[in-house]
Write a protein that holds these residues in place. Structure first.
Motif, short mmCIF file in Angstrom:
data_model
loop_
_atom_site.label_atom_id
_atom_site.label_comp_id
_atom_site.label_asym_id
_atom_site.label_seq_id
_atom_site.Cartn_x
_atom_site.Cartn_y
_atom_site.Cartn_z
N UNK A 51 -20.21 -129.72 -26.81
CA UNK A 51 -18.99 -130.45 -27.38
C UNK A 51 -18.33 -129.59 -28.29
N UNK A 52 -18.87 -128.57 -28.73
CA UNK A 52 -17.98 -127.56 -29.52
C UNK A 52 -16.55 -127.31 -28.87
N UNK A 53 -16.94 -126.69 -27.52
CA UNK A 53 -16.01 -126.18 -26.57
C UNK A 53 -14.74 -127.49 -26.41
N UNK A 54 -15.35 -128.62 -26.18
CA UNK A 54 -14.74 -129.88 -26.08
C UNK A 54 -13.72 -130.00 -27.22
N UNK A 55 -14.25 -130.23 -28.30
CA UNK A 55 -13.65 -130.43 -29.74
C UNK A 55 -12.61 -129.38 -30.07
N UNK A 56 -12.91 -128.11 -29.99
CA UNK A 56 -12.02 -127.11 -30.48
C UNK A 56 -10.68 -127.13 -29.62
N UNK A 57 -10.82 -127.90 -28.48
CA UNK A 57 -9.22 -128.22 -27.44
C UNK A 57 -8.92 -129.34 -27.68
N UNK A 58 -9.64 -130.33 -28.50
CA UNK A 58 -9.28 -131.68 -28.53
C UNK A 58 -8.23 -132.06 -29.47
N UNK A 63 -12.72 -141.75 -33.74
CA UNK A 63 -13.26 -140.83 -32.80
C UNK A 63 -13.34 -139.63 -33.38
N UNK A 64 -12.37 -139.23 -34.34
CA UNK A 64 -12.35 -137.72 -34.87
C UNK A 64 -13.65 -137.73 -35.91
N UNK A 65 -13.99 -138.74 -36.50
CA UNK A 65 -14.93 -138.87 -37.67
C UNK A 65 -16.30 -138.92 -36.91
N UNK A 70 -11.04 -115.31 -36.01
CA UNK A 70 -11.26 -115.18 -34.41
C UNK A 70 -10.84 -116.46 -34.11
N UNK A 71 -11.63 -117.58 -34.26
CA UNK A 71 -11.54 -118.78 -33.71
C UNK A 71 -9.95 -119.40 -33.82
N UNK A 72 -9.48 -119.20 -35.10
CA UNK A 72 -8.20 -119.75 -35.40
C UNK A 72 -6.96 -119.01 -34.70
N UNK A 73 -7.42 -117.88 -33.96
CA UNK A 73 -6.35 -117.19 -33.00
C UNK A 73 -6.22 -118.04 -31.69
N UNK A 74 -7.19 -118.60 -31.33
CA UNK A 74 -7.45 -119.45 -29.93
C UNK A 74 -7.18 -120.83 -29.99
N UNK A 75 -7.45 -121.28 -31.37
CA UNK A 75 -7.70 -122.84 -31.33
C UNK A 75 -6.91 -123.41 -32.76
N UNK A 76 -6.45 -124.51 -32.36
CA UNK A 76 -5.64 -125.13 -33.68
C UNK A 76 -6.69 -125.10 -35.27
N UNK A 77 -6.11 -124.57 -36.24
CA UNK A 77 -6.83 -124.60 -37.55
C UNK A 77 -7.50 -125.61 -37.87
N UNK A 78 -6.99 -127.06 -37.62
CA UNK A 78 -7.69 -127.93 -38.16
C UNK A 78 -9.02 -128.44 -37.18
N UNK A 79 -8.85 -128.01 -36.03
CA UNK A 79 -10.15 -128.15 -34.77
C UNK A 79 -11.23 -127.10 -35.45
N UNK A 80 -10.90 -125.96 -35.92
CA UNK A 80 -12.01 -125.01 -36.24
C UNK A 80 -12.57 -125.56 -37.51
N UNK A 81 -11.74 -126.25 -38.41
CA UNK A 81 -12.38 -126.33 -39.66
C UNK A 81 -13.21 -127.72 -39.45
N UNK A 82 -12.53 -128.75 -38.81
CA UNK A 82 -13.32 -129.89 -38.62
C UNK A 82 -14.56 -129.91 -37.86
N UNK A 83 -14.74 -129.29 -36.88
CA UNK A 83 -15.43 -129.00 -35.73
C UNK A 83 -16.42 -127.90 -35.55
N UNK A 84 -16.14 -126.73 -36.26
CA UNK A 84 -16.98 -125.62 -36.33
C UNK A 84 -17.51 -125.47 -37.72
N UNK A 85 -16.65 -125.31 -38.80
CA UNK A 85 -17.03 -125.04 -40.14
C UNK A 85 -17.61 -126.27 -40.90
N UNK A 86 -16.80 -127.35 -40.86
CA UNK A 86 -17.37 -128.37 -41.68
C UNK A 86 -18.69 -128.88 -41.18
#
Length: 237
Positions: A25-32, A40-42, A144-160
């Protein structure tokens, strides 16, 4: 009499399922494509939080030797990997602290306990389990992640989700069951959720049934519901 742990691969399969779902799910959401107007976002944010919590619950099962019963090296490996995936927690550091909690529950020697109100207790809980090197590794991974994926995705689905899962674990697995005074005939100084298996699973993988966990720590999370008695004392919800 202590229960003899027989070799059982069901815990291994469930641990693999939790890790696979979290990672997939993380891999999918980082590119979503994030749309803040879409529910669906929430929903995805809550689902990923629940899976983060599942990582720690799996590591917790390993601390009791029930992630891979009968296979101590595999059990420890599962605990180490799932703890690391949850914000770089270090399993050898968590293990003695958790067993100290079980031996000295709700006392000054309990690392999970704080004789105070909610927020001071939560901060005390975080201080016990967050180290400076975890923060460094999280910061490095974030950059590192924000170099490859949108910042909002990294925050929303990896950090938060990691932050929310920490809150979820504390609120349902520590604060609610151990707050307040407990009766003298309660050997575990723990309360328990009212019997509702669906809510117990979604709230914290049945760890709202906390008296039952302290009473039968040899049960993995996915069997803990079997120990629930409808008339259990000190129900808090």
């Amino acid at each position: 009499m202590a229960k003899t742990r027989q070799k059982d691969y069901r815990g291994v399969a469930i641990a693999m399922l939790v890790v696979t779902c979290w990672a997939g799910l993380l891999v999918f959401l980082l590119r979503w494509s994030v749309d803040f107007r879409s529910p669906l976002t929430y929903l995805f944010l809550l689902l990923q939080t629940h899976l983060y919590t599942g990582l720690f619950i799996t590591a917790h099962d390993a601390m009791h030797g029930v992630a891979a019963p009968g296979y101590p090296k595999l059990n420890r490996g599962i605990g180490t990997v799932t703890a690391l995936l949850f914000a770089y927690n270090w399993y050898p550091r968590l293990l003695p602290r958790h067993h100290q909690h079980h031996r000295h529950v709700a006392t000054a020697q309990d690392p999970d306990y704080h004789a105070g109100s909610f927020w001071p207790w939560y901060l005390s809980f975080l201080k016990q389990y967050i180290t400076w090197w975890q923060l460094v590794l999280m910061a490095l991974t974030f950059n590192l992640l924000k170099l490859f994926f949108p910042l909002e995705n990294v925050i929303l689905f990896w950090m938060l989700p990691a932050v929310l899962a920490t809150f979820q674990l504390f609120y349902f697995g520590t604060y609610l069951p151990h707050r307040g005074e407990h009766s003298e005939d309660n050997p575990h100084k723990s309360g328990t959720q009212a019997k509702n298996h669906l809510w117990a699973f979604f709230s914290c993988y049945f760890f709202g049934y906390h008296f039952e966990h302290h009473d039968k720590p040899y049960l993995p999370w996915w069997q803990l519901y079997k120990a629930k008695e409808p008339d259990q004392k000190e129900v808090y919800g």
